[in-house]
Structures are given as C-alpha cells and as structure tokens.
Design a protein around this motif. Structure first.
Motif, PDB file in Angstrom:
ATOM      1  N   GLY A  27       0.787  -1.223   0.000  1.00 58.49           N
ATOM      2  CA  GLY A  27       0.000   0.000   0.000  1.00 58.49           C
ATOM      3  C   GLY A  27       0.819   1.273   0.000  1.00 58.49           C
ATOM      4  O   GLY A  27       0.264   2.366  -0.127  1.00 58.49           O
ATOM      5  N   THR A  28       2.137   1.174   0.130  1.00 63.97           N
ATOM      6  CA  THR A  28       2.957   2.398   0.125  1.00 63.97           C
ATOM      7  C   THR A  28       3.079   2.989  -1.265  1.00 63.97           C
ATOM      8  O   THR A  28       3.402   4.164  -1.398  1.00 63.97           O
ATOM      9  CB  THR A  28       4.379   2.135   0.672  1.00 63.97           C
ATOM     10  OG1 THR A  28       4.975   1.080  -0.068  1.00 63.97           O
ATOM     11  CG2 THR A  28       4.361   1.823   2.146  1.00 63.97           C
TER      12      THR A  28
ATOM     13  N   ILE B  24      -0.523   4.454   4.954  1.00 63.34           N
ATOM     14  CA  ILE B  24      -0.589   3.189   4.229  1.00 63.34           C
ATOM     15  C   ILE B  24      -2.021   2.658   4.205  1.00 63.34           C
ATOM     16  O   ILE B  24      -2.531   2.238   3.160  1.00 63.34           O
ATOM     17  CB  ILE B  24       0.365   2.154   4.858  1.00 63.34           C
ATOM     18  CG1 ILE B  24       1.807   2.587   4.629  1.00 63.34           C
ATOM     19  CG2 ILE B  24       0.104   0.753   4.330  1.00 63.34           C
ATOM     20  CD1 ILE B  24       2.813   1.849   5.479  1.00 63.34           C
ATOM     21  N   LEU B  25      -2.675   2.681   5.353  1.00 60.10           N
ATOM     22  CA  LEU B  25      -4.044   2.165   5.440  1.00 60.10           C
ATOM     23  C   LEU B  25      -4.979   2.951   4.520  1.00 60.10           C
ATOM     24  O   LEU B  25      -5.767   2.361   3.773  1.00 60.10           O
ATOM     25  CB  LEU B  25      -4.545   2.205   6.880  1.00 60.10           C
ATOM     26  CG  LEU B  25      -5.928   1.601   7.115  1.00 60.10           C
ATOM     27  CD1 LEU B  25      -5.969   0.132   6.691  1.00 60.10           C
ATOM     28  CD2 LEU B  25      -6.328   1.737   8.589  1.00 60.10           C
TER      29      LEU B  25
ATOM     30  N   SER C 260      -7.129 -11.153   2.932  1.00 61.64           N
ATOM     31  CA  SER C 260      -7.289  -9.737   2.597  1.00 61.64           C
ATOM     32  C   SER C 260      -5.951  -9.004   2.649  1.00 61.64           C
ATOM     33  O   SER C 260      -5.178  -9.148   3.601  1.00 61.64           O
ATOM     34  CB  SER C 260      -8.256  -9.093   3.595  1.00 61.64           C
ATOM     35  OG  SER C 260      -8.194  -7.693   3.507  1.00 61.64           O
ATOM     36  N   ILE C 261      -5.703  -8.190   1.644  1.00 62.63           N
ATOM     37  CA  ILE C 261      -4.487  -7.370   1.613  1.00 62.63           C
ATOM     38  C   ILE C 261      -4.503  -6.358   2.765  1.00 62.63           C
ATOM     39  O   ILE C 261      -3.450  -5.982   3.287  1.00 62.63           O
ATOM     40  CB  ILE C 261      -4.320  -6.677   0.236  1.00 62.63           C
ATOM     41  CG1 ILE C 261      -2.943  -6.027   0.106  1.00 62.63           C
ATOM     42  CG2 ILE C 261      -5.404  -5.636   0.003  1.00 62.63           C
ATOM     43  CD1 ILE C 261      -1.818  -6.991  -0.050  1.00 62.63           C
TER      44      ILE C 261
ATOM     45  N   ARG D 265      -6.990   2.136  -2.857  1.00 64.73           N
ATOM     46  CA  ARG D 265      -6.584   1.290  -3.984  1.00 64.73           C
ATOM     47  C   ARG D 265      -7.460   0.050  -4.085  1.00 64.73           C
ATOM     48  O   ARG D 265      -7.919  -0.321  -5.166  1.00 64.73           O
ATOM     49  CB  ARG D 265      -5.121   0.887  -3.826  1.00 64.73           C
ATOM     50  CG  ARG D 265      -4.612   0.028  -4.974  1.00 64.73           C
ATOM     51  CD  ARG D 265      -3.223  -0.470  -4.724  1.00 64.73           C
ATOM     52  NE  ARG D 265      -3.267  -1.667  -3.885  1.00 64.73           N
ATOM     53  CZ  ARG D 265      -2.185  -2.329  -3.480  1.00 64.73           C
ATOM     54  NH1 ARG D 265      -0.977  -1.879  -3.787  1.00 64.73           N
ATOM     55  NH2 ARG D 265      -2.301  -3.416  -2.752  1.00 64.73           N
ATOM     56  N   THR D 266      -7.704  -0.595  -2.954  1.00 66.10           N
ATOM     57  CA  THR D 266      -8.503  -1.821  -2.944  1.00 66.10           C
ATOM     58  C   THR D 266      -9.935  -1.535  -3.386  1.00 66.10           C
ATOM     59  O   THR D 266     -10.507  -2.282  -4.186  1.00 66.10           O
ATOM     60  CB  THR D 266      -8.470  -2.463  -1.539  1.00 66.10           C
ATOM     61  OG1 THR D 266      -7.103  -2.751  -1.220  1.00 66.10           O
ATOM     62  CG2 THR D 266      -9.289  -3.735  -1.484  1.00 66.10           C
ATOM     63  N   LEU D 267     -10.510  -0.460  -2.887  1.00 67.44           N
ATOM     64  CA  LEU D 267     -11.868  -0.088  -3.277  1.00 67.44           C
ATOM     65  C   LEU D 267     -11.925   0.199  -4.784  1.00 67.44           C
ATOM     66  O   LEU D 267     -12.809  -0.300  -5.483  1.00 67.44           O
ATOM     67  CB  LEU D 267     -12.327   1.130  -2.470  1.00 67.44           C
ATOM     68  CG  LEU D 267     -13.750   1.596  -2.696  1.00 67.44           C
ATOM     69  CD1 LEU D 267     -14.733   0.495  -2.298  1.00 67.44           C
ATOM     70  CD2 LEU D 267     -14.021   2.854  -1.888  1.00 67.44           C
TER      71      LEU D 267
END
Length: 188
Positions: free
Chosen positions: A13-14, A95-96, A129-130, A102-104
């Motif tokens: 996620g970075t 990051i979160l 889950s990532i 990104r995931t959404l």
C-alpha cells in the motif's frame, strides 16, 4: 547520484510499484515487479525455485529498478546485487488510507493487479485480505528492514528512507536535477 540497481521496499500500500515504475522511466532502466514474478493467474504462487530462478535472471541485467519485499525468498539475492535501496517507510495511517482507496478502486472497477489477477469483495473480506496483511506485516517489516539495513552485509547499499509521499515527491524532483547539482539526501 549514480543509480543503477535499485530496490524499492515498503509495506503493501505504500506505492512501491507506482514509484518504481516512475523511477525506471526516469532512469531509462527496466522495471522488475516481484509480485508479477511471484503471482500467476488465479493468485497461484510461482513455485519457490522457479521464482528465485526468474528473479535471478531478471537481476543479471546491468541496471534495473525492483519493487517488492519477499525478504525470505529473494531479498538476499536482490539486495546483494543492488547498489541502492529505497524504503518507503510511511506511517501506518497513510498506508491504510492508500490501501483502502486502492482496494476499493480495484474492486469496484475490476482493475487487474498482475497476470490477470483482480481483487474481489470475497478476497477483501477473507483471511487473505491485503488489508489484513498490512495490519499483520507493517510493524514486522519496520523491525526487519531496520535490522537488515544495519547489517554489515548490506553496507554496500546506498540507503534512502522516505517517510511520506511528500518527501518521496521531493526526492524524485531532486533526482531530476541536471548532473552536477546537489544530490538527494539519503536518510538512514
């Protein structure tokens, strides 16, 4: 600063891949995405021996930008060949936020991750889950990377630790400077 063989690391996620792609374009060198070598279609892992062989072959080139962690599988090989390691060492809340966005986006738009793989609601809400992976790996990576970068075996690496997306953007702008101007700062 002469950058030839660069490794980009950081928690999922970075933005490792996006940053590495940008850097490889700027430097005119190949980009090697470890996730693309590790994950086959349908999220099937490449067998360890084949993964290592593929990474070995890709990093024999004289110049490249590699992104990905894989600290137990291929990091020893890649780090030994690298001259620079860039750690996107962002705070967990950054990051979160990035990972959730990104995931959404990927899930809603059906965007491909690599090799035809896509994130799905089922995967996002599962034990694989990532997002859960980021919770489990972020602080462990913090400890591991700090220890590895202190290891004398990695003393040959130019180390760049970037603590925020803004700091990363400033560092990239410094890289774009004409030869002979001030070098970007590297924080250990």
């Amino acid at each position: 600063m002469h950058l030839k063989r660069i490794v980009v690391i950081g928690t999922s996620g970075t933005g490792k891949t996006t940053f590495a792609q940008q850097l490889s374009r700027m430097l005119g060198v190949p980009h090697i995405e470890l996730d693309a070598l590790h994950w086959n279609a349908n999220w099937q892992e490449t067998p360890r021996e084949i993964f290592i062989r593929n990474v070995d072959a890709a990093t024999l080139a004289p110049a490249w930008v590699v992104d990905g962690n894989y600290t137990t599988k291929v990091a020893p090989l890649v780090w030994q060949r690298a001259d620079t390691i860039i750690w996107l060492n962002y705070p967990f809340h950054v990051i979160l936020y990035r990972l959730l966005a990104r995931t959404l986006r990927r899930t809603l738009l059906g965007e491909e991750c690599c090799n035809g793989n896509r994130e799905s609601w089922r995967k996002v809400l599962s034990k694989d889950s990532i997002i859960l992976w980021a919770f489990h790996s972020h602080w462990r990576h913090q400890r591991e990377y700090a220890a590895k970068l202190r290891d004398p075996a990695h003393g040959h690496l130019r180390q760049v630790r970037l603590h925020s997306p803004k700091e990363t953007a400033r560092w990239v702008e410094q890289i774009k400077q004409p030869v002979g101007e001030a070098e970007p700062s590297a924080q250990a």
